[in-house]
Design a protein around this motif. Structure first.
Motif, PDB file in Angstrom:
ATOM      1  N   ASP A 437       0.820  -0.716   0.226  1.00  0.00           N
ATOM      2  CA  ASP A 437       0.201   0.032   0.003  1.00  0.00           C
ATOM      3  C   ASP A 437       0.562   0.876   0.148  1.00  0.00           C
ATOM      4  N   SER A 438       0.032   1.720  -0.753  1.00  0.00           N
ATOM      5  CA  SER A 438       1.111   3.454  -0.498  1.00  0.00           C
ATOM      6  C   SER A 438       1.712   3.722   0.231  1.00  0.00           C
ATOM      7  N   GLY A 439       2.402   4.499   0.754  1.00  0.00           N
ATOM      8  CA  GLY A 439       3.991   5.068   1.954  1.00  0.00           C
ATOM      9  C   GLY A 439       3.779   3.299   2.487  1.00  0.00           C
ATOM     10  N   GLY A 440       3.984   2.461   2.090  1.00  0.00           N
ATOM     11  CA  GLY A 440       4.840   1.250   2.705  1.00  0.00           C
ATOM     12  C   GLY A 440       6.611   1.325   2.571  1.00  0.00           C
ATOM     13  N   ASP A 459       9.671  -6.717   1.461  1.00  0.00           N
ATOM     14  CA  ASP A 459       7.641  -5.359   1.334  1.00  0.00           C
ATOM     15  C   ASP A 459       7.396  -5.498   2.840  1.00  0.00           C
ATOM     16  N   SER A 460       6.728  -4.209   3.437  1.00  0.00           N
ATOM     17  CA  SER A 460       6.131  -4.775   4.354  1.00  0.00           C
ATOM     18  C   SER A 460       4.436  -4.669   3.992  1.00  0.00           C
ATOM     19  N   GLY A 461       4.337  -5.216   2.123  1.00  0.00           N
ATOM     20  CA  GLY A 461       2.575  -5.311   1.816  1.00  0.00           C
ATOM     21  C   GLY A 461       1.713  -5.888   2.071  1.00  0.00           C
ATOM     22  N   ILE A 462       1.274  -6.066   1.830  1.00  0.00           N
ATOM     23  CA  ILE A 462      -0.415  -7.385   1.747  1.00  0.00           C
ATOM     24  C   ILE A 462       0.167  -8.863   2.136  1.00  0.00           C
ATOM     25  N   GLY A 463       1.432  -9.561   1.939  1.00  0.00           N
ATOM     26  CA  GLY A 463       2.078 -10.923   2.291  1.00  0.00           C
ATOM     27  C   GLY A 463       1.061 -11.733   1.145  1.00  0.00           C
ATOM     28  N   ILE A 464       1.081 -13.098   1.801  1.00  0.00           N
ATOM     29  CA  ILE A 464       0.902 -13.899   0.942  1.00  0.00           C
ATOM     30  C   ILE A 464       0.237 -14.726   1.433  1.00  0.00           C
ATOM     31  N   ARG A 465      -0.630 -15.218   1.371  1.00  0.00           N
ATOM     32  CA  ARG A 465      -1.417 -16.441   2.215  1.00  0.00           C
ATOM     33  C   ARG A 465      -0.387 -17.453   2.117  1.00  0.00           C
ATOM     34  N   LEU A 515      -0.755 -12.834   5.005  1.00  0.00           N
ATOM     35  CA  LEU A 515      -1.619 -12.140   4.667  1.00  0.00           C
ATOM     36  C   LEU A 515      -1.569 -10.580   5.514  1.00  0.00           C
ATOM     37  N   GLY A 516      -1.222  -9.317   4.745  1.00  0.00           N
ATOM     38  CA  GLY A 516      -0.638  -7.551   5.499  1.00  0.00           C
ATOM     39  C   GLY A 516       0.848  -8.201   6.173  1.00  0.00           C
ATOM     40  N   LEU A 517       1.401  -9.272   6.309  1.00  0.00           N
ATOM     41  CA  LEU A 517       2.842  -9.135   7.005  1.00  0.00           C
ATOM     42  C   LEU A 517       3.781  -9.417   5.803  1.00  0.00           C
TER      43      LEU A 517
END
Lengths: 671, 211
Positions: A437-440, A459-465, A515-517
């Motif tokens: 997400d923006s600003g990550g 990355d600090s992004g959405i992660g992977i299931r 997810l999210g991590l």
């Protein structure tokens, strides 16, 4: 102290073995109770008789010599295995059949005062033991045969051969001729011969057994009431066991005989064991065939898919070229308004995005077909990082991510295709930026770890299931999400990245806490040892230089009218004199008439293709200084070599960058 | 006590005759041509028997043992390795014992074979010595070699020697090696060897029939 006669007599009568004594003329002097019972001859009838006359068989079988040996003072041992029996008595033991009692015997001299005065014979009934040992040996043979056949079935191979060997092994085991054993399928076809040769009576048995789904034993066909056999059925007794392929009936295994005979449980059991093994083997062969067909279908499907992708990507390139040219033209002509400029930039960006997608698609297809060749040279990790960051920087900045960069100190050298390595890292950075997400926050680390050059993208992004992680590198797999998909994608990038890494002898792995991590991708490549230094790669190829000039005579040849017109327009805006042709013959005619200095020649022309046009031009006198540049959707090493072989001086991949095109008008060089 | 070359030759010749008779009996019994070779003959104090036997048998051995009494007394034994015993049974009968155990039938065959061989050897000695032996019923033992040798020495007083004869059974391409052992007191052995020498001398120097 010698034993008393009465004591010896008592022992002889009480014992469970036969004891007989003779004098030195072999007249019988004693005959114990055991002998009376088993010979059905009373002691009164035999005592005083000559042993050899009571049992004339002893002479016929040459066993009398042992009595003479005993009379000579020797001990005689007669084993059952070598002699069978000494005296011919019948036995009631089950399983002995019509055979005589099996015996082991000792014949000893009776010595008194140093002189042999007679013989004593001790006979033991070992019939039960012999039957038991025979059964044990038969069982051992049976188990060895079954083990061998099972081993063959497990190893796999041709079922018909296994069936034939099984019938032969059974024939030996059961001591019957092999033509009395049949293995038939449900249609009544012989599996061993492959022909429908089974006699009618076997077909009758087959039909019945298949329905009964259990062994069928016929002791006497004349007394059989369950089935109707033809009157001339050439068998008297038979046993038939079903053969199952999985849960489905496959056929039967039949043993038949021409005599009336009960079949033992062991025989039925052996036949059923072999039938079960054959059922397993035929099922296995069937499954292997299915797997083979499936693998062949999948391979064909994969090939068709790869060819389709290659064709698709190639076809998609064609319309992109004129669109790109049009964007350039509009930029060069100036923008009527800021909104026109903005629209133009949007078109340019989208065209570039499409070019990237098409390039990725083509790359994946080529790698699958083994058509990608790496241009290996010594390169360093930090330069790869710099170029990759530069290419992805616009996206990172647009999404306002913070990128933390840790370069390798000192840099790590490795052998690799630097363009492809940049492509790999750009791909990973692009994904990291896209799926955060923006600003990550993004982290890129380059380092040496042991013998490996390692690149880590986190990355600090959405992660992977977690369930998706094992499949993340599979083609066309994307995380299914409802997020904005403005960045788009085909799910190819990671597949492409991994394949390119593996072509370098390295590995690409992914981890995520969920997810999210966020996630982390790690590229490992074989690094060079510290002492190796980069060496300049020599650039070969012919160089045909054209003195710089403000204006060139340029012929553009392309059967795509828009592509040709748009390129011509671009070149005209650069003040060059441009003529057009849309097929090979026209190109040759125009070249004769117009005498261009440079020809941008599409390869995929109808009729006479670009290679043929180039070869023809090179053969003609007067075109020696002509600069020929191939324009094509194919940019692999093979394609460039083909261009060079046809006489081209340059090779551009559509949609060609204006700078690249312009470059040829100043300086021509084969890469 | 050592055998001289002449004594060794004479003894070997006698044993050969006995072995030939044994081979003939076995061939007749089995219907197959059986040969029995005599690799060597030697005499050892019973204390040294273990070492001497090691060249023929080791570990667990199958032994057919007969005790003979009379003017000469001692023990006669046929020794085979356990595996060799099973092979010999298979060679002679076509029945190959499964696993490592010899069944009752196989043991009987071995007892009979041992009995034939021991009878033949002792019979030959009896002929040249012109004496009769009495034999016990032959017994088959399956045990470690050490136990067997212990049983041979227990209860024996005075010096005892063992006459050791290697025996190689051959049938078609198969062969099994064992050995024949005759254990005697020193006096009995001396008596036997002198008798053998006398036999050998009479065999090479026949009396002149002319007057």
């Amino acid at each position: 102290m010698p034993l008393s006669k009465s004591l010896l007599q008592g022992v002889a009568e009480a014992t469970c073995v036969g004891i007989l004594t003779t004098d030195d003329q072999l007249q019988i002097t004693s005959w114990n109770h055991w002998l009376e019972t088993n010979s059905k001859m009373s002691a009164a009838n035999v005592i005083g008789q000559s042993l050899l006359e009571v049992f004339p068989e002893l002479r016929a079988r040459r066993l009398d010599r042992y009595y003479h040996q005993a009379l000579g003072g020797q001990m005689v041992v007669l084993s059952q295995v070598l002699h069978g029996y000494l005296l011919p008595f019948r036995t009631d033991i089950p399983g002995a059949g019509e055979a005589n009692m099996q015996q082991t015997s000792r014949i000893a001299p009776v010595v008194e005062k140093g002189r042999v005065v007679g013989t004593v014979t001790v006979i033991e009934d070992v019939s039960e033991r012999v039957i038991h040992e025979t059964a044990l040996r038969a069982r051992a043979r049976e188990q060895a045969t079954l083990a061998e056949l099972s081993q063959r079935a497990l190893v796999g191979g041709d079922f018909a051969t296994l069936a034939k060997e099984s019938v032969q092994a059974l024939a030996i085991l059961l001591d019957v001729p092999h033509h009395q054993i049949h293995l038939l399928d449900c249609e009544g076809r012989s599996t061993v011969t492959g022909e429908n040769q089974a006699p009618p009576f076997i077909r009758t048995l087959c039909d019945f057994t298949s329905k009964a789904i259990e062994p069928v034993v016929i002791d006497d066909v004349a007394a059989e009431s369950r089935m109707a056999f033809p009157s001339n059925a050439p068998f008297v007794s038979a046993v038939s066991v079903p053969v199952f392929r999985g849960k489905k009936p496959y056929g039967i295994l039949v043993l038949h005989k021409s005599v009336r005979q009960g079949f033992s449980d062991e025989t039925v059991r052996v036949l059923q064991s072999v039938a079960n093994m054959l059922g397993f083997a035929v099922e296995r062969e069937h499954l292997e065939q299915q797997l083979r067909h499936r693998a062949e279908s999948l391979a064909e499907e994969a090939q068709r898919k790869d060819e389709f992708l290659a064709m698709l990507a190639h076809e998609l390139r064609n319309p992109l070229a004129p669109i790109r040219n049009a964007v350039q033209i509009i930029r060069m002509k100036g923008f009527a308004s800021p909104s026109v400029q903005q629209a133009n930039e949007i078109i340019d960006r989208q065209v570039q995005q499409m070019v990237r997608l098409v390039d990725d698609l083509l790359d994946v297809s080529r790698i699958s077909r083994g058509k990608v060749q790496l241009r290996i040279e010594k390169t360093d990790l930090n330069s790869i990082v710099a170029r990759a960051v530069e290419s992805v920087r616009p996206l990172i900045d647009a999404r306002k991510h913070e990128l933390t960069l840790a370069m390798a100190m000192p840099t790590v050298w490795l052998n690799g295709d630097s363009a492809r390595l940049v492509q790999i890292l750009s791909n990973l950075l692009n994904n990291a930026a896209k799926y955060t997400d923006s600003g990550g926050r993004l982290w890129l680390t380059a380092e040496r770890s042991g013998d490996d050059a390692v690149l880590r993208v986190r990355d600090s992004g959405i992660g992977i299931r977690s369930d998706l992680l094992p499949k993340i590198f599979d083609l066309f797999v994307q995380s299914d999400r409802d997020l904005d998909r403005s960045e788009g994608g085909l799910g190819i990038g990671l597949t492409l990245a991994r394949r390119l890494v593996e072509m370098h002898g390295g590995s690409l792995s992914a981890t995520s806490a969920g997810l999210g991590l966020g996630s982390e991708f790690v590229v490992r490549l074989p690094a060079l040892v510290e002492s190796e230094r980069i060496s300049e790669t020599a650039s070969g190829g012919e160089t045909r230089k054209i003195p710089p000039a403000a204006r060139r005579r340029v012929l553009v040849v392309d059967d795509n009218v828009d592509a040709a017109a748009s390129l011509a327009m671009l070149l005209q805006l650069q003040m060059h004199e441009v003529h057009l042709a849309h097929d090979g013959q026209s190109a040759l005619a125009e070249a004769e008439k117009f005498r261009p200095e440079v020809i941008f020649l599409d390869i995929g022309l109808p009729g006479m293709d670009g290679y043929e046009v180039a070869r023809t031009l090179r053969r003609k006198i007067g075109h020696e200084d002509l600069v020929l540049v191939a324009m094509t959707g194919y940019g692999q090493e093979d394609d460039r070599r083909a261009s060079q072989a046809a006489g081209f001086d340059g090779h551009l991949v559509k949609p060609a960058d204006l700078a690249a095109v312009s470059g040829y008008l100043k300086h021509v060089n084969f890469e | 006590m050592e055998l001289s070359e002449n004594q060794k030759d004479a003894l070997t010749e006698l044993i050969n005759i006995a072995f030939s008779r044994t081979a003939a009996s076995l061939s007749d019994l089995t219907g197959n041509r059986v040969e029995l070779d005599v690799p060597e003959v030697s005499i050892h104090p019973i204390k040294e028997l273990c070492e001497a036997l090691a060249r023929f048998v080791q570990g667990d051995v199958a032994t057919v043992h007969q005790i003979f009494t009379g003017q000469l007394a001692g023990d006669a034994l046929l020794l085979l390795n356990h595996d060799g015993a099973a092979t010999l049974v298979g060679m002679l009968t076509g029945i190959h014992p499964s696993g490592s155990r010899l069944g009752a039938s196989s043991k009987e065959v071995l007892t009979e074979v041992g009995n034939i061989l021991l009878n033949a050897c002792l019979g030959i000695f009896g002929d040249i010595l012109k004496i009769h032996f009495s034999f016990t019923v032959p017994r088959l033992h399956l045990e470690a070699l050490g136990h067997l040798l212990d049983s041979l020495t227990i209860g024996k007083e005075g010096l005892h020697y063992a006459l050791l004869v290697g025996a190689k059974f051959k049938l078609q391409v198969n062969e099994v090696t064992g050995c024949l052992v005759i254990v005697l007191g020193v006096a009995s052995l001396d008596h036997l060897i002198k008798a053998i020498e006398g036999w050998a001398e009479s065999a090479v120097s026949p009396t002149d029939g002319r007057h």
